[in-house]
Motif scaffolding. Structure first.
Motif, short mmCIF file in Angstrom:
data_model
loop_
_atom_site.label_atom_id
_atom_site.label_comp_id
_atom_site.label_asym_id
_atom_site.label_seq_id
_atom_site.Cartn_x
_atom_site.Cartn_y
_atom_site.Cartn_z
N SER A 187 30.97 -50.42 -16.12
CA SER A 187 31.51 -49.70 -14.95
C SER A 187 32.13 -48.37 -15.38
N ARG A 188 31.86 -47.94 -16.61
CA ARG A 188 32.51 -46.72 -17.07
C ARG A 188 31.48 -45.66 -17.43
N ALA A 189 31.82 -44.42 -17.10
CA ALA A 189 30.91 -43.31 -17.39
C ALA A 189 31.23 -42.73 -18.76
N MET A 190 30.19 -42.32 -19.48
CA MET A 190 30.40 -41.64 -20.76
C MET A 190 29.85 -40.22 -20.61
N VAL A 191 30.76 -39.23 -20.61
CA VAL A 191 30.36 -37.84 -20.41
C VAL A 191 30.44 -37.11 -21.74
N VAL A 192 29.42 -36.33 -22.05
CA VAL A 192 29.45 -35.52 -23.27
C VAL A 192 29.42 -34.05 -22.85
N TYR A 193 30.41 -33.28 -23.31
CA TYR A 193 30.54 -31.87 -22.93
C TYR A 193 30.61 -30.98 -24.16
N LEU A 232 25.36 -37.54 -19.49
CA LEU A 232 26.19 -38.44 -18.67
C LEU A 232 25.46 -39.77 -18.61
N THR A 233 26.08 -40.82 -19.18
CA THR A 233 25.44 -42.15 -19.15
C THR A 233 26.49 -43.17 -18.72
N TYR A 234 26.02 -44.39 -18.43
CA TYR A 234 26.95 -45.44 -18.00
C TYR A 234 26.98 -46.57 -19.01
N ALA A 294 28.92 -57.89 -24.51
CA ALA A 294 27.73 -57.25 -23.92
C ALA A 294 27.86 -55.73 -23.99
N GLN A 295 29.08 -55.25 -23.78
CA GLN A 295 29.32 -53.80 -23.81
C GLN A 295 29.09 -53.24 -25.23
N ILE A 296 29.52 -54.00 -26.25
CA ILE A 296 29.31 -53.55 -27.64
C ILE A 296 27.80 -53.41 -27.89
N GLU A 297 27.03 -54.40 -27.36
CA GLU A 297 25.57 -54.34 -27.55
C GLU A 297 24.97 -53.14 -26.81
N ASP A 298 25.44 -52.89 -25.57
CA ASP A 298 24.91 -51.77 -24.78
C ASP A 298 25.23 -50.42 -25.40
N VAL A 299 26.51 -50.22 -25.68
CA VAL A 299 26.98 -48.87 -26.05
C VAL A 299 26.68 -48.55 -27.50
N ILE A 300 26.92 -49.53 -28.40
CA ILE A 300 26.81 -49.24 -29.84
C ILE A 300 25.48 -49.73 -30.40
N GLY A 301 24.91 -50.77 -29.75
CA GLY A 301 23.64 -51.30 -30.24
C GLY A 301 23.80 -52.30 -31.37
N ALA A 311 32.63 -32.85 -27.02
CA ALA A 311 33.65 -33.83 -26.61
C ALA A 311 32.97 -35.02 -25.92
N THR A 312 33.41 -36.23 -26.28
CA THR A 312 32.92 -37.45 -25.63
C THR A 312 34.08 -38.05 -24.85
N ILE A 313 33.87 -38.24 -23.55
CA ILE A 313 34.95 -38.78 -22.71
C ILE A 313 34.43 -40.06 -22.04
N LEU A 314 35.18 -41.15 -22.20
CA LEU A 314 34.84 -42.41 -21.51
C LEU A 314 35.84 -42.59 -20.38
#
Length: 504
Positions: free
Chosen positions: A440-446, A435-437, A148-155, A409-412
């Motif tokens: 249960s993990r945050a993905m921050v882009v800086y 900042l997206t979710y 499910a996470q692969i579908e959410d994050v990567i599509g 930078a992308t930080i998970l």
């Protein structure tokens, strides 16, 4: 010569430690490419440092013969690529040499930062991607959540993701069938002028430089005279073959095939990754797109602890440079540390690997100065200079303004450590972009300055998140900022090796 429809070229994409070298081992073993007697762990990682750290540094390739359930014989070419951000350019070239990827995700860990970065390389190259969930033999494995996470994050549609345990060999047969049936065959024209991509090269003390090539159009055989298009050099092919992982000579390589050539080339610098190779006469006129010379990003000084070892260090560095075209060096002297070299690297891992190899293979104790990055100095007279060493900073009265490199930078990171990560990035002059979710993990882009990252950012990030954060970055360009040189005085004398650039 193999029929194009029976060739499959693919790479394995994964984050560090998600089991891609182990999966490669199983694919090699289950097809009897290597006899049981010669089989060993991490078959494709040849350097000691790779085996010890469990990482892949050089792209490697292997040709596997596989007879599918439908009775047809296929040739599978696997390119095992590095997962680390420092080698992103090599990865992008390797991706262009193949048509599909296996996306390996650890079913106990889920998607990590490098998984994302490397998937984007594969998508840029137009790949067909087959998701594989690894380590299903572990009790902590959660296949449905990770799918499910692969579908959410990567599509990517992960409903049919193959469930594999590369350690025990479960699901290897299904993986091979998926490679044959789901990945596309290469395209190419046998009768067109030769067009081949240089995927990688390394130095062998007997054969000279060995060049890994992917044939796009035309054919290549022994004694052909070929031209490297980026620098116009012409060489005659002495030896041509494929890796099963040992070298095996062949008569001819045709479109869609991946193999190697040697042509008595003396230096790796003459063979640049991503270059186009064609025949000397009646060759192709247009080179493959996307070629660029490797640019060092991080610079630091290497000095021998014992100054009498300077000549040994010079030998060691020259020998390593034979094998690594992306590593640059020039001599420098320091009042405090004596004679040494100012070296340029692709990133921090590259720096560590080179330093480890010098200390180990040549038995030289080194002092490494603080790593720094390349700044652009714009002078009052309109000239632009590159500043590689903070000690060379000219008088500020002559400088109009100074630009420093910035990265995205992308930080998970797990939710509970998010505050600490945001504070760390703010302290390092970062600008939050997103900042997206993902579960249960945050993905921050800086947007961060590179010089704040090369120093100890990664260590700080690991310690504030107890090792749970994963981090990946790309260079975005240069931006003006208010930086000054900080000198350290010892007995009222400035020590050049300790000077660094800091924000006002």
């Amino acid at each position: 010569m193999t029929d194009l429809s029976h060739i499959r070229n693919f790479s394995i994409v994964a984050h560090i430690d998600h089991g891609k070298s182990t999966l490669a081992d199983r694919l090699i073993q289950s097809t009897n490419t290597v006899s049981a007697r010669e089989m060993k762990e991490q078959m494709l990682d040849s350097m000691d440092i790779e085996r010890e750290r469990g990482i892949t540094i050089k792209a490697n390739t292997v040709r596997i013969d596989y007879v599918a359930d439908n009775g047809k014989a296929y040739v599978l070419n696997l390119i095992d690529t590095p997962g680390h951000v420092d080698f992103a350019y090599e990865v992008s070239r390797s991706m262009r040499a193949v048509e599909g990827s296996l996306l390996v995700v650890d079913s106990t860990q889920g998607v990590e930062a490098q998984t994302l970065a490397n998937v984007y390389h594969a998508l840029d190259a137009g790949h067909e991607i087959v998701p594989v969930l690894n380590k299903i033999d572990l009790p902590a494995s959660e296949c449905d959540q990770v799918a499910a996470q692969i579908e959410d994050v990567i599509g990517l549609d992960a409903s049919g993701a193959i469930r594999v345990s590369a350690k025990t060999g479960v699901g290897i047969k299904e993986t091979l069938e998926a490679i044959v049936h789901l990945l596309p065959a290469p395209q190419g024209d046998r009768d067109a002028p030769l067009k081949a991509m240089l995927v990688d090269s390394w130095y062998d003390s007997y054969l000279g430089v060995i060049v890994l090539v992917r044939i796009i159009d035309g054919t290549m055989k022994k004694n052909d005279r070929v031209r490297f298009m980026s620098n116009g050099t012409v060489h005659q092919i002495d030896k041509i073959g494929v890796f099963r992982p040992k070298m095996q000579d062949v008569e001819v390589l045709g479109p869609g095939e991946i193999g190697f050539i040697t042509a008595s080339i003396k230096q790796v610098r003459d063979t640049r990754v991503g270059d186009t190779i064609t025949t000397e006469k009646k060759g192709t006129g247009n080179a493959l797109p996307g070629f660029k010379p490797a640019q060092p990003v991080v610079f630091c000084g290497l000095f021998p602890v014992d100054s009498s070892q300077f000549e040994d260090l010079r030998d060691a560095i020259e020998k390593l440079a034979l094998n690594d075209a992306s590593f640059s060096f020039e001599m420098e002297t320091s009042a405090a540390l004596g004679f040494g070299f100012r070296c340029g690297f692709l990133g921090l891992l590259h720096l560590e690997v080179i330093r480890d190899r010098i200390e180990r293979e040549y038995d030289i104790d080194l002092i490494t100065t603080a790593p720094s990055v390349v700044y652009h100095l714009y002078m009052r007279d309109g000239e632009m200079r590159e500043l590689h060493n903070p000690a060379d900073m000219p008088d500020l009265t002559h400088v109009d303004h100074l630009e420093e490199p910035r990265i995205k930078a992308t930080i998970l990171v797990p939710d509970e450590y998010l505050g600490d990560v945001l504070k760390l990035c703010q302290d390092r002059r970062g600008v939050q972009l997103d900042l997206t979710y993902a579960g249960s993990r945050a993905m921050v882009v800086y947007d961060l300055p590179l010089n704040e990252v090369v120093f100890d950012f990664y260590d700080r990030l690991k310690s504030v998140t107890k090792g749970y954060a994963s981090f990946d970055y790309v260079l975005t360009g240069y931006q003006e900022d208010y930086l000054v040189k900080m000198s350290v005085l010892v007995n009222d004398e400035p020590v050049d090796a300790l000077s660094m650039m800091v924000h006002r």
